[in-house]
Enzyme design. Structure first.
Site, PDB file in Angstrom:
ATOM      1  N   ALA A 172     -10.939   8.539  -4.451  1.00  0.00           N
ATOM      2  CA  ALA A 172     -11.303   7.143  -4.642  1.00  0.00           C
ATOM      3  C   ALA A 172     -12.482   7.105  -5.607  1.00  0.00           C
ATOM      4  O   ALA A 172     -13.162   8.112  -5.818  1.00  0.00           O
ATOM      5  CB  ALA A 172     -11.685   6.510  -3.308  1.00  0.00           C
ATOM      6  N   GLY A 194      -7.879  21.011  -4.667  1.00  0.00           N
ATOM      7  CA  GLY A 194      -6.669  21.014  -3.862  1.00  0.00           C
ATOM      8  C   GLY A 194      -6.482  22.263  -3.031  1.00  0.00           C
ATOM      9  O   GLY A 194      -5.601  22.311  -2.153  1.00  0.00           O
ATOM     10  N   ASP A 239      -7.319  14.258  -5.957  1.00  0.00           N
ATOM     11  CA  ASP A 239      -7.039  12.898  -5.480  1.00  0.00           C
ATOM     12  C   ASP A 239      -8.349  12.307  -4.982  1.00  0.00           C
ATOM     13  O   ASP A 239      -8.967  12.857  -4.060  1.00  0.00           O
ATOM     14  CB  ASP A 239      -5.994  12.947  -4.369  1.00  0.00           C
ATOM     15  CG  ASP A 239      -5.561  11.575  -3.876  1.00  0.00           C
ATOM     16  OD1 ASP A 239      -6.109  10.567  -4.356  1.00  0.00           O
ATOM     17  OD2 ASP A 239      -4.676  11.507  -3.009  1.00  0.00           O
ATOM     18  N   HIS A 293       0.846  -1.196   0.000  1.00  0.00           N
ATOM     19  CA  HIS A 293       0.000   0.000   0.000  1.00  0.00           C
ATOM     20  C   HIS A 293       0.880   1.244   0.000  1.00  0.00           C
ATOM     21  O   HIS A 293       1.843   1.340   0.756  1.00  0.00           O
ATOM     22  CB  HIS A 293      -0.877  -0.034   1.253  1.00  0.00           C
ATOM     23  CG  HIS A 293      -1.905   1.036   1.311  1.00  0.00           C
ATOM     24  ND1 HIS A 293      -1.758   2.161   2.095  1.00  0.00           N
ATOM     25  CD2 HIS A 293      -3.094   1.167   0.685  1.00  0.00           C
ATOM     26  CE1 HIS A 293      -2.827   2.930   1.967  1.00  0.00           C
ATOM     27  NE2 HIS A 293      -3.656   2.361   1.115  1.00  0.00           N
ATOM     28  N   SER A 302      -6.567  -1.542  -5.653  1.00  0.00           N
ATOM     29  CA  SER A 302      -6.693  -1.907  -4.244  1.00  0.00           C
ATOM     30  C   SER A 302      -7.595  -3.126  -4.127  1.00  0.00           C
ATOM     31  O   SER A 302      -8.180  -3.583  -5.107  1.00  0.00           O
ATOM     32  CB  SER A 302      -7.249  -0.735  -3.419  1.00  0.00           C
ATOM     33  OG  SER A 302      -8.496  -0.307  -3.905  1.00  0.00           O
TER      34      SER A 302
END
Length: 349
Positions: free
Chosen positions: A176, A306, A174, A116, A140
């Site tokens: 998921a 960001g 960034d 990871h 993942s």
């Protein structure tokens, strides 16, 4: 408990070194974890240290990996991480991608057989700091149902992007590919509170508001998120000849074994396209344009991607990074780990 970046880095490094990592690799992991905590992404910060320490101590992370970097073309390469800590392998692979993109305009570097690697924003910001555009994707373990399915197949499969503007400011993205992070479900369990019916499904594949019945997470935007997580899996798994889909190793199943995860870095040199000066000027103009957009009712401002994380980082630089007391007590203790993760189900109650 509030700690400076330096204090937190030292505590994390010492704990991981005690678990078995070299001082250099322990420091490299601490770099990425402190980056996450400093930007308010605590799910990828110090709270991960005990899990890493347990896997290191049990041999599931190679504490003396034989890293290998092989160019496969003018703009392509493979970095083999030998199942060492992913943070270090991914960082070194990005360093090589930056060199290639500086010379040839673009670089695509596959990172094979790593553990990871933490917050992907760290690696794409390496590229942006070098006046390059960075993209990174990582597979993942399966926790997410494909659209219309009742069983997990893909992981949360994150992707990240960063581009440099003027004055050292970056656009950074960034995410998921799931509606919500698993940590949010755990938080709802701890408070015995329901979750929105868009977050997860039960064992029958039906959406649930009961956090204790969660058997899988749901992709963002239904079939669109499903497509994105498939794309990430292809680029960071199948493309690199690694296990893919529901064959990706579990984070907790056996901490004595390496995980053989994959990651892909894509780096683009703006100088070979619009030219670096005009590119950075346009990125900064984009930031300004977004900030000047009239906010919708209930919002104070439109932020560029960001920006809020960067503001949190500035605040933490001034006031210290807030760390949960239990995590701080673990970091300063003599305990390497409490045998809390091995063979644990990711959906355990």
């Amino acid at each position: 408990m509030r700690l400076s970046k330096e204090q937190l880095h030292e505590l994390i490094s010492k704990k991981l070194h005690k678990a078995g990592l070299t001082e250099d690799h322990a420091s490299g992991v601490a770099d990425v974890l402190v980056h996450a905590d400093a930007r308010g992404v605590h799910s990828h910060g110090a709270m991960r240290v005990e899990y890493y320490a347990e896997r290191i101590a049990k041999g599931g992370l190679n504490n003396n990996p034989d890293f290998k970097f092989e160019k496969t073309g003018p703009c392509s390469a493979i970095f083999d991480g030998d199942n060492g800590v992913g943070h270090v392998g991914a960082k070194l692979a990005m360093d090589e991608a930056i060199k290639m993109a500086k010379e040839n305009g673009i670089a695509v570097v596959g990172v094979r057989r790593i553990g990871h690697s933490g917050a992907l924003s760290y690696f794409v910001q390496q590229a942006a700091d070098a006046d390059l555009v960075g993209i990174s994707v990582c597979q993942s373990d399966p926790m997410v149902v494909p659209f219309g399915g009742a069983e997990p197949y893909y992981g949360t499969n994150p992707l990240a992007f960063a581009a440099p503007g003027k004055d050292g400011k970056h656009i950074t993205f960034d995410m998921a590919t799931t509606v919500q992070a698993w940590g949010k479900v755990l938080h709802a369990r701890s408070k015995n509170e329901p979750i929105p019916d868009t977050w997860a499904v039960d064992s029958n594949g039906e959406s649930t508001t009961d956090p204790f019945k969660v058997n899988a997470l749901m992709p963002i935007a239904g079939p669109k998120g499903y497509g994105l997580m498939m794309m990430v899996d292809v680029l960071s798994g199948i493309l690199l000849g690694l296990p893919f889909g529901n064959k990706v190793s579990s984070m907790y199943h056996d901490l004595t074994e390496g995980r053989n995860l994959g990651q892909l870095h894509i780096v683009i040199n703006p100088e070979f396209f619009a030219g670096l000066g005009s590119f950075k000027e346009a990125i900064s103009q984009t930031m300004q344009d977004l900030n000047e957009i009239k906010p919708a009712p209930g919002y104070n401002q439109v932020y560029y991607p960001g920006q809020r994380s960067a503001e949190r980082e500035e605040a933490y630089e001034r006031d210290g990074i807030e760390i949960v007391d239990d995590i701080y007590e673990y970091l300063i203790s003599d305990v390497v780990h409490n045998n809390a993760y091995d063979h644990k189900s990711p959906f355990a109650k």
